[in-house]
Scaffold this active site. Structure first.
Site, mmCIF file in Angstrom:
data_model
loop_
_atom_site.group_PDB
_atom_site.id
_atom_site.type_symbol
_atom_site.label_atom_id
_atom_site.label_comp_id
_atom_site.label_asym_id
_atom_site.label_seq_id
_atom_site.Cartn_x
_atom_site.Cartn_y
_atom_site.Cartn_z
ATOM 1 C CD GLU A 1 -5.668 -10.143 -8.191
ATOM 2 O OE1 GLU A 1 -4.923 -9.785 -6.924
ATOM 3 O OE2 GLU A 1 -6.765 -9.826 -8.148
ATOM 4 C CG ASP B 1 -2.026 -1.181 1.048
ATOM 5 O OD1 ASP B 1 -2.272 -1.642 0.086
ATOM 6 O OD2 ASP B 1 -2.836 -1.142 2.025
ATOM 7 C CD GLU C 1 -6.418 -10.839 -0.129
ATOM 8 O OE1 GLU C 1 -5.504 -10.596 -1.007
ATOM 9 O OE2 GLU C 1 -6.317 -10.736 0.983
ATOM 10 C CB THR D 1 -3.190 -13.685 -4.151
ATOM 11 O OG1 THR D 1 -3.069 -14.226 -2.839
ATOM 12 C CG2 THR D 1 -4.403 -12.880 -4.335
ATOM 13 C CG LEU E 1 5.040 -10.631 -2.398
ATOM 14 C CD1 LEU E 1 6.220 -11.094 -2.016
ATOM 15 C CD2 LEU E 1 4.316 -9.442 -1.665
#
Length: 481
Positions: free
Chosen positions: A423, A121, A213, A384, A426
């Protein structure tokens, strides 16, 4: 409905494995190839984003030229509904207009969570003030054993509690969290109707928890002080969730002590061997431990079920707009018996309830249950950590097993006939990471490949060497068989 009954579940039942399914979204054409999208910067909708508008436009042009399918955009609740019922999606539709010109699609994420405080973020965008103040006042934020209330998203206990103001002047009727989520989606669909009909906005990802999520915020890197590879904490200590647990225990005829969370489950940065509950033969295996974990997981699944049912009233299955839900790739401690980090997040997998887990019944597969939920509502299973290679992780320190975890998710989606998307967890710009993604999608049945979304568009990706690697990856993914 009394507060204590809001979350009482049929503990041990086969929730979300039966029932009619909604129509499934279509996957990649002819069952082959995987479309590649790119996440836009988190601050794209702010007044002064870090990437200037001209640079973003140049990046979109380059993405289209490289064969990219489109972009993913966070449609932040904290930006787009600054006051109750006052919606502003003008910057989203402006972006969609440019993407339409370039032949790019848009995945719109309904981000009902705070940006800021988690890994990656780069900006802070809190929940709307009117939401956060009401939730704080009513005790409807996820709360840990110390009493810390996490401001990242609303607790699932807020789903059916009328506490949020409506748009009506003079103190109109109060809304539940689910009513507010559905109204936001309805306003978005109305504002973006032309782009949905024209096939520009093709997917709506429904935020169902922290980082968007479907999980509990059990490992908060911001105010909670979590650091990798801590096991996290159970975050069910707000008054309504505690009342729910107590009511569930009483309803099942268990002693009153079963109606409180375990007291030996450790803290955010412990390891499984420090927390007695998560020892190999610890409390998680006991009847009481299994009861608590099943209640905890059921509450999360019910949250997903209830929110998705409301959103499906706005976005019917079989239309031009696909729905997706993101599931976190919590790969640390996957090699251990208790799988503590997954359990505190609500992804509870349990062995059989007999001798050493080898006999009896009651086995639970967290990802099969999630896939069952997604099948029921006709949504895409977005997972992910597809870029991770197990032996590149701190295996001996954190017992990481991302590759096996990805296989779990892929196989669960395939068994439930649910489209699979992925996805990277990182930011990675190297060929080794791209090859791992390709490997993951080769396991997905050809007819079930929905797409891959790359994290993220920014200066590192636009460096010449990184961009060349990415373009080669997009080409390989489009040709994947």
């Amino acid at each position: 409905m009394p507060d204590a009954d809001l979350l009482v579940s049929s503990v041990g039942s086969s929730l979300y494995t039966d029932g009619a399914a909604a129509a499934m979204p279509s996957t990649s054409k002819d069952g082959g190839g995987v479309p590649v999208f790119v996440m836009l910067p988190l601050d794209t909708l702010l007044d002064s984003p870090a990437m200037p508008v001209a640079d973003l436009d140049a990046a979109l042009v380059a993405l289209a030229a490289a064969g990219g399918a489109g972009v993913m955009l966070d449609v932040w609740w904290g930006l787009c509904e600054p006051s109750p019922g006052a919606y502003d999606f003008s910057r989203v539709t402006a972006l969609a207009t440019r993407c339409a010109d370039l032949g790019l699609a848009v995945q719109a994420t309904m981000s009902f969570h705070q940006c800021g405080g988690n890994i990656g973020d780069s900006v802070t965008i809190p929940l709307p003030d009117w939401v956060l103040s009401a939730a704080t006042r009513e005790g409807l934020l996820y709360t840990d054993a110390s009493g810390w209330a996490n401001p990242e998203c609303l607790s699932l206990a807020a789903d059916h509690v009328a506490f949020l103001p409506s748009a009506k002047a003079g103190g109109g009727s109060l809304r539940t969290a689910i009513e507010a989520y559905a109204a936001y989606v309805q306003a978005f669909v109305d504002a973006a109707a032309k782009f949905i009909t024209d096939g520009v906005i093709t997917e709506l990802q429904v935020g169902l928890g922290p980082c968007g999520e479907l999980r509990y915020p059990s490992y908060p890197a911001g105010g909670g002080g979590w650091v990798f590879p801590g096991i996290g904490e159970f975050v069910c200590y707000d008054k309504r969730m505690r009342s729910s647990l107590a009511a569930a225990a009483a309803s099942a005829g268990h002693p009153s002590e079963w109606g409180v969370p375990p007291t030996d489950a450790g803290s955010y940065n412990d390891t499984p061997w420090v927390a007695p509950f998560f020892h190999r033969f610890g409390g998680w295996r006991s009847p009481r431990g299994r009861f608590f974990l099943t209640w905890y997981a059921d509450a999360l699944l019910r949250h997903g079920d209830d929110v998705l049912a409301a959103i499906r009233q706005v976005v019917p299955a079989g239309g031009p707009l696909a729905l997706a839900v993101k599931v976190s790739g919590i790969h640390w401690w996957r090699m251990t018996a208790s799988r503590a980090a997954e359990a505190t997040s609500g992804y509870v997998s349990l062995p059989r309830d007999g001798w050493f887990g080898l006999t009896g019944g009651g086995a639970v597969d967290a990802y099969a249950r999630l896939a069952g939920l997604f099948h029921r509502h006709g949504v895409v299973f977005d997972f992910t950590c597809l870029e991770m290679w197990t032996w590149a992780q701190p295996v001996w320190v954190a017992r990481c097993e991302p590759e096996r975890l990805v296989r779990d998710a892929v196989d669960a989606a395939a068994a439930a006939s649910v489209p699979f998307a992925g996805e990277n967890a990182l930011e990675r710009y190297d060929e080794a990471a791209y090859r791992q993604v390709e490997k993951a999608f080769r396991r997905v049945p050809a007819g079930g490949r929905f797409g891959f979304t790359f994290l993220r568009l920014g200066p590192p990706l636009r460096e010449a060497a990184h961009w060349a690697e990415f373009c080669a990856f997009v080409k390989r993914m489009r040709a994947l068989v």
